[in-house]
Motif scaffolding. Structure first.
Motif: not given
Length: 482
Positions: A90, A92-96, A98, A318
């Motif tokens: 989360n 690292r932004g790996e759960t988002s 776009r 997400e």
């Protein structure tokens, strides 16, 4: 006059696969516990000062507690590790996800575990038309699906039910003889809808020349029908690993031929279900799109056909710890924690499959073990039970009733396998979807209540794996049993 009633058939004897370990611990947990107990001793033996015990002993006790104690049917250690891994992802932004901001070619991928998949259309030479296949470019597997029309069995006799269950067991057993079959899954998606669709469907088909009494009866039936109904979609997915087949296909075209041959070998006759047709590429697009946006499940075929593969997924998503947010919808999933310990009737899943207030999808996943692997698994289970029995004898501990029942089930499984019966690993995944975050608590209560009413099935939330659990039920080749 006398009437004979056929006793209702009951089923059971399921057990969780276990490995050798101390008491109820498996092999991995036993190694961790023994290692934690020996660490302070080894520190002293290797010449460490006694003061180190004030550090090593509390750490060892913490590790033992986290390993032995459980939450939601899993060790606290596994829960803590899973939470830490999700938190790191989360950050690292790996759960988002776009899609509009992804660089090419990643912008043409679906989110999460289905990113390496591609949808292809295979034309068969037997005149059955085209078939949609999902090719996983990372694993090399291909997935095909059959659209089903389940037949109701509530009014069927006990003899019919036993025959249908036996036929379903035979169908699964035959998959063990098919080279390359990795997994089979049956999915039922129940989407609530208003009664307007039924009313429009019937009223638009009334024959003006029909007798007035018949037309009046039909109108009264429609007017008296419930205002809320549900649409059910059912499909059978088959995941094939073409590389494991004797043909050893050289490319996607030959792999598709192997997959179609395995799909043609599936025989569900007599299992209480009708096969509508093999799922086309448009059908698979609809099923995947309907999972991410249930409102599009009834979209016109022309609109679905225009979509390219990456467009059937969400634009933004997400992956939260307890739910999955995708394009204005919110989904939460559960995975089977424990099968019923008691014998259950054939309709034990009825409450779970009954229409509710929210969209739900129930998937039964099967991995049919090849004969050689089944024999090895049986022997391992028997050896593990013998090791536990010897441990209890050495420690002079009396076995519990549950341990004796589990050992009896293991022995019976070994006997049935030796007589030629197939062995199947299976699990159940449940997902519910709402269009408002405020409805998530009510949707959770609805599924949890239905699960408790389903003959002793126990589920746990798919913490940290909500996006993966959502796609398990789709015909995209995600195999959770490997």
């Amino acid at each position: 006059m006398s009437t004979e009633t056929t006793p209702q058939p009951l089923y059971g004897g399921w057990r969780r696969s276990k490995t050798m370990g101390i008491a109820t611990l498996n092999s991995g947990q036993t190694v961790v516990v023994v290692g934690a107990m020996l660490t302070p001793i080894m520190v002293i033996i290797l010449g460490g000062p006694l003061s180190t015990l004030t550090v090593t002993v509390p750490i060892a006790l913490t590790v033992i507690i986290l390993t032995v104690w459980q939450r939601h049917g899993m060790p606290l250690m596994s829960y803590a590790i899973g939470r830490a891994r999700w938190s790191l992802a989360n950050m690292r932004g790996e759960t988002s996800y776009r899609s509009v901001f992804l660089p090419s070619p990643e912008a043409l991928d679906l989110p999460g575990m289905v990113a390496p998949t591609r949808l292809i259309r295979a034309e068969s030479s037997d005149g059955r038309g085209s078939t949609g296949l999902v090719w996983n470019q990372r694993t090399g597997t291909m997935t095909a699906a059959l659209l089903l029309n389940p037949a109701g069995s509530l009014l069927a006799s006990g003899t019919t039910v036993r025959s249908q269950v036996s036929s379903w067991g035979d169908a699964l057993s035959r998959l063990a003889d098919e080279d390359g079959v990795q997994m089979a899954a049956v999915t039922l998606q129940i989407t609530p809808s208003s009664g307007a669709a039924l009313s429009d469907h019937v009223r638009g088909r009334l024959d003006p020349s029909a007798p007035p009494l018949a037309r009046q009866a039909i109108r009264e039936l429609v007017d008296g029908a419930p205002r809320a109904s549900a649409q059910m979609a059912a499909w059978f997915s088959l995941v094939i690993d073409p590389a494991a087949s004797p043909e050893k296909p050289a490319g996607p075209a030959e792999s598709a031929a192997v997959t179609l041959a395995a799909l043609n070998a599936v025989d569900l006759s007599g299992a209480g279900v009708d096969i509508l047709r093999r799922a086309t590429d448009v059908d698979i697009k609809r099923l995947v799109r309907g999972a991410f946006a249930p409102a599009d499940m009834d979209a016109p075929a022309a609109e679905i056909e225009k979509l390219v593969w990456h467009e059937v997924g969400p634009v933004a998503a997400e992956d939260e710890w307890t739910h999955y947010q995708h394009d204005g919808y919110y989904s939460t999933s559960w995975v089977l924690r424990e099968a019923p310990r008691k014998l259950v009737a054939y309709d034990t899943l009825l409450k779970l499959l009954a229409p509710g207030q929210f969209t739900r999808r129930v998937t039964l996943v099967y991995r049919v073990l090849p004969t050689e692997e089944a024999q090895a698994v049986v022997e391992r289970e028997i050896n593990a039970n013998d090791a536990r029995r010897q441990y209890r004898e050495r420690t002079k501990r009396t076995s519990t009733r549950r341990e004796r029942v589990d050992a009896a089930h293991a022995e019976r499984t070994a006997e049935e396998e030796a007589m030629g019966a197939g062995m199947v690993q299976w699990s159940i995944y449940v997902t519910t979807t709402v269009d408002n975050a405020a409805d998530l608590p009510a949707a959770r209560r609805e599924i949890e209540k239905a699960g408790r009413s389903s003959g002793g099935l126990r589920f746990r939330p798919a913490f940290g794996g909500q996006s993966a659990a959502l796609v398990v039920g789709l015909p995209v080749g995600i195999n959770p049993l490997l």
